[in-house]
Motif scaffolding. Sequence first.
Motif, PDB file in Angstrom:
ATOM      1  N   MET A   1       0.829  -1.199   0.000  1.00  0.00           N
ATOM      2  CA  MET A   1       0.000   0.000   0.000  1.00  0.00           C
ATOM      3  C   MET A   1       0.863   1.248   0.000  1.00  0.00           C
ATOM      4  O   MET A   1       0.601   2.179  -0.734  1.00  0.00           O
ATOM      5  N   LYS A   2       1.905   1.235   0.825  1.00  0.00           N
ATOM      6  CA  LYS A   2       2.791   2.396   0.927  1.00  0.00           C
ATOM      7  C   LYS A   2       3.562   2.617  -0.368  1.00  0.00           C
ATOM      8  O   LYS A   2       3.775   3.754  -0.785  1.00  0.00           O
ATOM      9  N   SER A   3       3.964   1.522  -1.043  1.00  0.00           N
ATOM     10  CA  SER A   3       4.744   1.657  -2.283  1.00  0.00           C
ATOM     11  C   SER A   3       3.891   2.199  -3.431  1.00  0.00           C
ATOM     12  O   SER A   3       4.388   2.912  -4.285  1.00  0.00           O
ATOM     13  N   LYS A   4       2.586   1.880  -3.460  1.00  0.00           N
ATOM     14  CA  LYS A   4       1.705   2.409  -4.504  1.00  0.00           C
ATOM     15  C   LYS A   4       1.521   3.913  -4.337  1.00  0.00           C
ATOM     16  O   LYS A   4       1.510   4.653  -5.317  1.00  0.00           O
ATOM     17  N   LYS A   5       1.382   4.335  -3.113  1.00  0.00           N
ATOM     18  CA  LYS A   5       1.214   5.759  -2.835  1.00  0.00           C
ATOM     19  C   LYS A   5       2.475   6.525  -3.251  1.00  0.00           C
ATOM     20  O   LYS A   5       2.399   7.584  -3.886  1.00  0.00           O
ATOM     21  N   THR A   6       3.630   5.974  -2.921  1.00  0.00           N
ATOM     22  CA  THR A   6       4.906   6.596  -3.304  1.00  0.00           C
ATOM     23  C   THR A   6       5.045   6.634  -4.821  1.00  0.00           C
ATOM     24  O   THR A   6       5.492   7.634  -5.381  1.00  0.00           O
ATOM     25  N   LEU A   7       4.650   5.557  -5.498  1.00  0.00           N
ATOM     26  CA  LEU A   7       4.726   5.496  -6.958  1.00  0.00           C
ATOM     27  C   LEU A   7       3.840   6.577  -7.594  1.00  0.00           C
ATOM     28  O   LEU A   7       4.270   7.264  -8.526  1.00  0.00           O
ATOM     29  N   PHE A   8       2.614   6.748  -7.091  1.00  0.00           N
ATOM     30  CA  PHE A   8       1.720   7.782  -7.623  1.00  0.00           C
ATOM     31  C   PHE A   8       2.274   9.180  -7.377  1.00  0.00           C
ATOM     32  O   PHE A   8       2.161  10.057  -8.239  1.00  0.00           O
TER      33      PHE A   8
END
Length: 123
Positions: A1-8
């Motif tokens: 979840m944290k990595s998707k937010k960082t990617l966006f």
Amino acid sequence: MKSKKTLFIVLGIIILILSGFIFYRYYFVFGEGVKAGQLNYVVKKGYLFKTYEGKLIQTGFRTGQPGAIQSNEFEFSVADKAIAEKMMLNSGKQFELHYKEYVSSLPWRGYSSFVVDSIISVR
């Protein structure tokens, strides 16, 4: 979840920077002014995008090399068809042209980074 937010967030920043670069390079008006001189020609040309291109011969001379004499020429593109047609009908006359200078040219706007947007006077 944290990595998707960082990617966006990273993708959003990249898109924002890229958009700013494209705006500055192709749509930001770097300068504008008026040039006066005798209209040499206006032609419609291009392979894919047909644009109006012209040349204005200004009074005076400029020298690129010591001892050489060359006329001072202003090469430009014309964005508006009505302005270009009026210029074509009055070729050889004295014009005062208002122009906008962009950092780079776009194929559908013309070959030159100088784009004439209005005619101030014709003599």
